[in-house]
Scaffold this active site. Structure first.
Site, mmCIF file in Angstrom:
data_model
loop_
_atom_site.group_PDB
_atom_site.id
_atom_site.type_symbol
_atom_site.label_atom_id
_atom_site.label_comp_id
_atom_site.label_asym_id
_atom_site.label_seq_id
_atom_site.Cartn_x
_atom_site.Cartn_y
_atom_site.Cartn_z
ATOM 1 N N LYS A 149 0.846 -1.200 0.000
ATOM 2 C CA LYS A 149 0.000 0.000 0.000
ATOM 3 C C LYS A 149 0.883 1.252 0.000
ATOM 4 O O LYS A 149 2.092 1.166 0.260
ATOM 5 C CB LYS A 149 -0.912 -0.019 1.224
ATOM 6 C CG LYS A 149 -0.180 -0.036 2.560
ATOM 7 C CD LYS A 149 -1.140 -0.367 3.701
ATOM 8 C CE LYS A 149 -0.388 -0.486 5.018
ATOM 9 N NZ LYS A 149 -1.248 -1.004 6.095
ATOM 10 N N ARG B 98 -10.832 -0.781 14.477
ATOM 11 C CA ARG B 98 -10.671 0.050 13.290
ATOM 12 C C ARG B 98 -11.651 -0.487 12.255
ATOM 13 O O ARG B 98 -12.759 -0.003 12.165
ATOM 14 C CB ARG B 98 -9.210 0.013 12.827
ATOM 15 C CG ARG B 98 -8.847 1.159 11.922
ATOM 16 C CD ARG B 98 -7.356 1.234 11.638
ATOM 17 N NE ARG B 98 -6.825 0.038 10.990
ATOM 18 C CZ ARG B 98 -5.559 -0.089 10.596
ATOM 19 N NH1 ARG B 98 -4.692 0.895 10.799
ATOM 20 N NH2 ARG B 98 -5.137 -1.191 10.009
ATOM 21 N N TYR C 226 16.506 29.016 10.324
ATOM 22 C CA TYR C 226 15.310 29.733 10.765
ATOM 23 C C TYR C 226 15.148 29.674 12.276
ATOM 24 O O TYR C 226 15.296 28.615 12.885
ATOM 25 C CB TYR C 226 14.060 29.131 10.119
ATOM 26 C CG TYR C 226 13.949 29.438 8.648
ATOM 27 C CD1 TYR C 226 13.870 30.761 8.196
ATOM 28 C CD2 TYR C 226 13.919 28.416 7.712
ATOM 29 C CE1 TYR C 226 13.761 31.041 6.841
ATOM 30 C CE2 TYR C 226 13.813 28.685 6.361
ATOM 31 C CZ TYR C 226 13.734 30.001 5.936
ATOM 32 O OH TYR C 226 13.625 30.273 4.602
ATOM 33 N N MET D 130 12.742 24.052 4.198
ATOM 34 C CA MET D 130 11.986 23.396 3.127
ATOM 35 C C MET D 130 12.913 22.574 2.220
ATOM 36 O O MET D 130 12.586 21.448 1.846
ATOM 37 C CB MET D 130 11.241 24.444 2.293
ATOM 38 C CG MET D 130 10.390 23.825 1.206
ATOM 39 S SD MET D 130 9.585 25.035 0.146
ATOM 40 C CE MET D 130 8.253 25.589 1.168
HETATM 41 C C1 LIG Z 1 -0.563 -2.115 6.673
HETATM 42 C C2 LIG Z 1 -1.174 -3.415 7.020
HETATM 43 C C3 LIG Z 1 -0.377 -4.556 7.197
HETATM 44 C C4 LIG Z 1 1.131 -4.512 7.204
HETATM 45 O O1 LIG Z 1 1.574 -4.006 8.448
HETATM 46 P P1 LIG Z 1 3.143 -3.892 8.793
HETATM 47 O O2 LIG Z 1 3.155 -3.414 10.189
HETATM 48 O O3 LIG Z 1 3.691 -2.889 7.843
HETATM 49 O O4 LIG Z 1 3.710 -5.237 8.607
HETATM 50 C C5 LIG Z 1 -1.027 -5.766 7.402
HETATM 51 N N1 LIG Z 1 -2.368 -5.841 7.443
HETATM 52 C C6 LIG Z 1 -3.160 -4.750 7.307
HETATM 53 C C7 LIG Z 1 -4.632 -4.904 7.393
HETATM 54 C C8 LIG Z 1 -2.585 -3.507 7.095
HETATM 55 O O5 LIG Z 1 -3.374 -2.439 6.983
#
Ligand SMILES: *Cc1c(COP(=O)(O)O)cnc(C)c1O
Length: 357
Positions: free
Chosen positions: A35, A130, A255, A303
């Site tokens: 992802k 979640r 800065y 930046m």
């Molecule tokens: C992002 C995610 C993972 C991977 O998690 P890591 O901590 O990066 O190994 C696995 N399962 C779900 C549902 C996720 O959203």
């Protein structure tokens, strides 16, 4: 000469880290989580290096379609499922698998009358709070999908809230227990483990593991380094010193003049700042490598640039190589100093960062 800042993506490190997953979970299929543009490493590039995985997981439909169009025949799972009926048609057309985590999605599936069948991962909320059905809703959801004409393979799935913390074993075990009791009676494949659970909880490996962060060479375990886990950094963000300043005692840097050395100090200016994805909140003291030696960031990150302390690296000057994180400078250490996690640093690489392999 182009600006000297770049992110080097090490494909052999991705491959190696996948073999570490296999070593820990030899009996499970591996769903490589790619992802967020493969945690900032680049979707297609990462997929190629991880082609030995059994599946890919992400949540962006367009990325999943691109992957299928690139010729990958793997299971491709959408981790948040679909958001409207139009997407369902795409999912079916491209033979994607989808998470189903709420009743609204089941209702859409029924209303859509797809010509074919989808493989689904039915998600149970075992304590992360979640995504996922509650324990009470779960059997009804399984029943609804089992008799559904548009559903093929069903896999049961959950996600851990605290697998990364060694003090939180009980939280993981209570999630596992809830998952097992909800899934009792159904002979369906299962998936629970993220990276932390792949490494720490073999009893959670089941049919599919879902590692993300460990594939990219950062440590998923609080208090354990990536090197100790035999993980190799897949991303090295490097740059160069583009200017040197000699400060007199009491003169301020950058800065806000948030850093003023008490003694004369040689300071290097590095091409790389928050518009490239380096965290602006990285404080004075955040580790950085110059000429292969450790030193620290000083003053406020701008930046496009940041300052580093060269008082101990007298041979450094304009053109000296700098590693912001990656090989020789663990991303986990930089993240910790900046009050964040390696995930965020990797994902936040800015579009203008040049990525090379
Ligand atoms: C992002 C995610 C993972 C991977 O998690 P890591 O901590 O990066 O190994 C696995 N399962 C779900 C549902 C996720 O959203």
């Amino acid at each position: 000469m182009p600006r000297p800042l770049q992110a080097l993506i090490d494909l052999s490190a991705l491959e190696h880290n996948l073999s570490v997953v296999r070593h820990h979970a030899p009996r499970s299929r591996v769903m490589a989580v790619i992802k967020a543009d493969a945690y900032g490493h680049g979707l297609l590039r990462a997929a190629e290096a991880l082609a030995n995985a059994d599946g890919f997981a992400m949540l962006e439909l367009d990325a999943a379609v691109r992957l299928r169009e690139a010729g990958y025949r793997h299971t491709i799972l959408l981790l948040e499922g679909f958001f409207d009926m139009e997407e369902l048609a795409w999912i079916e057309q491209y033979r994607l698998s989808t998470v189903i985590h709420n009743r609204e999605q089941i209702a859409m599936l029924s209303a859509c009358r797809l010509p074919g069948r989808l493989d689904v991962f039915l998600k149970l909320n075992t304590g992360m709070h979640r995504l996922g059905f509650s324990l009470q809703q779960f059997s009804a959801a399984v029943e609804a999908l089992r008799s559904h004409p548009a559903v093929g393979q069903i896999t049961l799935m959950t996600h851990f809230a605290c697998a990364d913390e060694s003090q939180q074993r009980e939280s993981v075990f209570s999630q596992v227990e809830r998952f097992n009791s909800a899934g009792k009676g159904w002979r369906l494949p299962r998936s629970l483990a993220n990276s932390a659970a792949v490494l720490r909880y073999p009893e959670t490996h089941a049919d599919w593991v879902r590692p993300g962060i460990m594939l990219y060479g950062a440590s998923p375990l609080a208090g354990t380094s990536a090197a100790e886990l035999d993980l190799r950094p897949a991303m090295t963000v490097s740059s160069k010193i583009i200017a040197v300043q000699i400060l007199k005692p009491g003169e301020g840097v950058g800065y806000g003049h948030t850093f003023r050395p008490g003694n004369p100090m040689k300071v290097g200016v590095v091409a790389g700042g928050y518009a490239d994805g380096y965290p602006r909140h990285a404080p004075t003291g955040t580790p950085v490598l110059v000429n292969g030696r450790r030193t620290r960031v000083v003053g406020r990150v701008s930046m496009d640039m940041l300052h580093v302390d060269l008082s101990e690296i007298q041979d450094a000057g304009v053109g000296s190589p700098v590693v912001l994180w990656g090989r020789g400078m663990p991303v986990d250490e930089v993240a910790q100093a900046a009050g964040t996690v390696a995930y965020e640093l990797m994902c936040a690489l800015a579009p203008r960062m040049q990525k090379v392999t």
